[in-house]
Enzyme design. Structure first.
Site, mmCIF file in Angstrom:
data_model
loop_
_atom_site.group_PDB
_atom_site.id
_atom_site.type_symbol
_atom_site.label_atom_id
_atom_site.label_comp_id
_atom_site.label_asym_id
_atom_site.label_seq_id
_atom_site.Cartn_x
_atom_site.Cartn_y
_atom_site.Cartn_z
ATOM 1 N N ASP A 265 3.372 -9.612 9.745
ATOM 2 C CA ASP A 265 4.067 -9.720 8.469
ATOM 3 C C ASP A 265 5.063 -8.581 8.296
ATOM 4 O O ASP A 265 6.153 -8.782 7.756
ATOM 5 C CB ASP A 265 3.033 -9.701 7.341
ATOM 6 C CG ASP A 265 3.657 -9.860 5.969
ATOM 7 O OD1 ASP A 265 4.613 -10.639 5.838
ATOM 8 O OD2 ASP A 265 3.184 -9.202 5.024
ATOM 9 N N TYR B 252 -5.092 -13.250 -3.728
ATOM 10 C CA TYR B 252 -4.657 -12.847 -2.386
ATOM 11 C C TYR B 252 -5.508 -13.504 -1.305
ATOM 12 O O TYR B 252 -6.712 -13.335 -1.260
ATOM 13 C CB TYR B 252 -4.748 -11.318 -2.318
ATOM 14 C CG TYR B 252 -4.252 -10.636 -1.082
ATOM 15 C CD1 TYR B 252 -3.337 -11.219 -0.218
ATOM 16 C CD2 TYR B 252 -4.686 -9.340 -0.796
ATOM 17 C CE1 TYR B 252 -2.884 -10.546 0.898
ATOM 18 C CE2 TYR B 252 -4.243 -8.650 0.313
ATOM 19 C CZ TYR B 252 -3.343 -9.255 1.166
ATOM 20 O OH TYR B 252 -2.905 -8.579 2.263
ATOM 21 N N HIS C 126 -3.080 -12.138 5.511
ATOM 22 C CA HIS C 126 -3.135 -11.033 6.462
ATOM 23 C C HIS C 126 -4.470 -10.912 7.200
ATOM 24 O O HIS C 126 -4.781 -9.861 7.745
ATOM 25 C CB HIS C 126 -2.789 -9.705 5.757
ATOM 26 C CG HIS C 126 -1.425 -9.729 5.145
ATOM 27 N ND1 HIS C 126 -1.216 -9.603 3.791
ATOM 28 C CD2 HIS C 126 -0.199 -9.897 5.692
ATOM 29 C CE1 HIS C 126 0.087 -9.689 3.533
ATOM 30 N NE2 HIS C 126 0.715 -9.867 4.674
ATOM 31 N N CYS D 29 0.843 -1.190 0.000
ATOM 32 C CA CYS D 29 0.000 0.000 0.000
ATOM 33 C C CYS D 29 0.879 1.242 0.000
ATOM 34 O O CYS D 29 2.038 1.200 0.417
ATOM 35 C CB CYS D 29 -0.929 -0.016 1.203
ATOM 36 S SG CYS D 29 -1.980 -1.484 1.281
#
Length: 691
Positions: A267, A171, A174, A31
């Protein structure tokens, strides 16, 4: 300089389904706070990564349907054909430099409140929305919804191909995506074929991979981005059991595995809480069960560590987000034999913080990050000097070092005068605090760059007075003399000095970093700064045997570090050290041997024994500025054309801000700057205004 042959393996091409990456460097999806809101900035930033040698350059998460609207976060979006053009712009910039462009498709499920689209959120179960605690609930998807969801994902993959992307990242990581929500036992207690057993909970992700391969797999690589461990023990996915089992069930399906741990705070742990490559223990099994290429992150900054990870059979590609932000040219520097020129990531997570507050990305080490388009800044290039001026930089902290470094690159004659015994300023002091040693890279990188410059001289133990500056003979003067922490408790909440908060009963963080200490026993740390320093003082003193109470007006300890993904890690560490934490409290006064507190909710007064360490605010060390500026004629007689304060001397803030101000000063010297204008490019609209 030729490349060190030890690193040759990093530059071998690798096949990912129908496409081939030119090397082993994969800029992970990350991001950046620009995305669909500031697409020109996003495009230029990604293009810079490709120019810097990253073989694969990925978008951030790209939401593909209005039921997964991530507002207020500024990610990319692919809701329809109207979103294809700006994403194609990114692809073109990446392809210009011979790299592959990847897109990470995502639907955040019950995390998103859909506050822009106003669609009802969806997920595996009826659940409250998690992000920002919106007073909204996600509804449970039925089989019709699941079929629709698969269709939306497939359509997005087809649009990605239309935009020119080479790779689709599917994806499931997370704890923030629809497939990860379906996979999780704590999120999914469905009674149909999408719930219950691991095979059922994994069904949706398997179907997404199958759909994507069927739709675009003939021309695009399909990467599975998957979290193998949630680091929650038996309450979440663990790599030893279901994490490994899930990979084994799908081992040969994707063209490449991109594996990591969840959630994002694990992460992307900061260097304060995790070393380089710390995820290796969790993902080491993947290459044992799959013949497909494997990539993982781990804040890899050292080429030796990268090579080791490949040669030990852990991964085939080095996947990096933060190191690619700190140095977009990291691969090029390794390839060109310039390893010592790498700007190594310090793991501070300022990059994550700015995204989390929905602002364009920033970096402590790389002040050009986010400025590639709007200011035209290149991380490796700067225009030549505009005159033969001699520049005096007073103070060799982060702002002064960056200014001297960039002025030196431009070709100016630079004198860098430091009052202390070593360079680095606050960086040197703070990197000596518990587990912040990686922060010294801010100092060491710049000293390493300055060292061979014959036009830059560094003088330590050189405290200058205003008269010294006037007599020095410089044409321009930059004051980078830093700032000092207050002892009296004045800050956000307390607006007048706390009675009794004077040395030696009150010690500032500067006092503590200078080696001064309270009387051994109990001590109160008053944190009205809410970033890392308050917890650092508590951590340091508790580690030395003090009985520490941390008092803060905030709702939790170090509340701003929620943005840097550290808050829970900090609180857990302090609790483990036996620190008492009192949120929603403030300091009233220092009594005889104790500190008087107040509960900000109830008004109840209470006391804690000991001395006080207030961590509230800093004051600029700008005592040179006024004497220099009070008589313009003296400046003119001394031949000084400009005096400018930079960094904490001008406005105390983050280390990243100080580095940026030093860089900006070097860029703007001898450049005409409109004091009333906007100092960067903005998008222009041509409108015909009515009368």
């Amino acid at each position: 300089m030729p490349r060190d042959p030890r690193y040759d393996i990093l530059f071998e091409p690798i096949r990912i389904g129908p496409v081939t990456a030119p090397n082993r460097f994969y800029q992970a999806p990350h991001c950046n706070g620009m995305g669909r809101l500031f697409p020109d900035s996003m495009i230029a930033m990604r293009g810079m990564k490709a120019e810097g040698g990253w073989g694969i350059v990925a978008t951030e998460q790209c939401d593909f349907h209005p039921t997964g609207d991530v507002q207020p976060f500024t990610e990319t979006r692919l809701w329809g054909d109207m979103d294809v053009p700006y994403l194609a712009g990114m692809v073109n910039e990446v392809h210009k430099h011979g790299s592959l462009a990847a897109i990470e498709l995502v639907h955040n499920g019950h995390d998103t409140g859909n506050i822009y689209s106003r669609e009802v959120p969806i997920g595996p179960m009826h659940r409250p929305v998690t992000w920002l605690d919106h007073p909204v609930q996600a509804r449970a998807m039925d089989l019709t919804d699941i079929r629709a969801y698969r269709r939306w994902h497939r359509n997005a993959a087809l649009r990605a191909r239309k935009a020119g992307f080479d790779i689709v990242v599917v994806y499931a990581g997370h704890d923030g995506t629809m497939p990860s929500h379906f996979l999780s036992r704590r999120h999914n207690q469905r009674g149909d074929e999408y719930g219950g057993s691991l095979e059922n909970r994994l069904r949706l992700y398997r179907e997404l991979l199958e759909d994507t391969l069927d739709a675009v797999g003939d021309t695009m690589g399909v990467v599975a981005r998957f979290a193998v461990d949630e680091m929650m023990g038996p309450d979440g996915l663990e790599w030893e059991n279901e994490g490994r089992d899930a990979i084994e069930m799908m081992a040969e399906m994707p063209d490449m595995w991109d594996v990591n741990v969840a959630d994002w705070s694990n992460d992307s742990k900061t260097s304060r809480f995790a070393p380089e490559g710390y995820q290796e223990d969790y993902i080491a099994f993947v290459k044992q069960v799959s013949s497909k290429p494997v990539a993982t992150v781990g804040r890899y900054t050292s080429p030796d560590t990268m090579v080791s990870a490949i040669k030990r059979g852990l991964v085939d590609m080095i996947c990096a987000a933060r190191p690619s932000i700190a140095d977009p040219f990291l691969p090029k520097k390794i390839e060109e034999g310039r390893v010592d020129d790498i700007r190594e990531c310090i793991g501070c997570n300022i990059c994550a913080a700015w995204n989390n507050i929905s602002a364009p990305i920033r970096c402590t080490q790389n002040p050009t990050m986010g400025e590639e388009w709007r200011k035209g800044w290149h991380p490796e290039q700067i225009k030549a000097k505009g005159s033969d001026s001699h520049v005096l930089v007073v103070g060799a902290g982060p702002a002064g070092l960056e200014a001297a470094h960039q002025l030196g690159k431009r070709g100016y004659r630079v004198t860098l005068a430091e009052a202390g015994t070593q360079a680095g300023g606050r960086v040197s002091r703070e990197s000596a605090l518990p587990n912040l040693n990686a922060w010294a890279r801010v100092r060491d990188y710049r000293l390493g760059q300055i060292a061979p410059m014959v036009n830059v001289d560094l003088y330590l133990n050189s405290e200058l007075s205003a008269q010294d500056v006037l007599e020095f003979g410089a044409d321009h003067v930059a004051l980078a003399t830093g700032s000092t922490w207050r002892r009296d408790g004045v800050g956000r909440h307390v607006r007048a000095p706390i009675p009794g908060a004077e040395f030696p009963r009150a010690l500032s963080p500067d006092d503590i970093m200078d080696g001064k200490r309270p009387k051994m026993g109990p001590v109160v740390v008053f944190d009205d700064d809410h970033y890392y320093m308050g917890s650092m003082m508590a951590d340091l003193l508790a580690g030395e045997g003090y009985q520490v109470t941390l008092v803060t007006p905030g709702l939790c300890v170090s509340s701003w570090t929620e943005h840097t993904l550290e808050q829970e890690h900090i609180e857990k560490r302090l609790v483990g050290l036996g620190v008492e934490i009192l949120p929603r409290h403030s300091v009233v006064a220092l009594g005889a041997g104790d500190v008087e507190l107040v509960n900000l909710v109830t008004g109840e007064k209470l006391k804690r024994p000991g001395d006080l360490v207030p961590v509230t605010m800093r004051l600029p060390n700008d005592v040179l500025y006024s004497p220099l500026m009070e008589d313009p004629a003296r400046l003119q007689d001394a031949g000084i054309k400009s005096v400018r304060r930079i960094g904490d001397c001008y406005g105390p803030a983050t280390i990243a801000a100080a580095v940026y101000e030093g860089h900006r000063y070097a860029r703007e010297l001898d450049t005409k700057v409109d004091p009333d204008g906007v100092p960067f490019k903005t998008v222009k609209y041509d409108l015909e205004l009515g009368g």
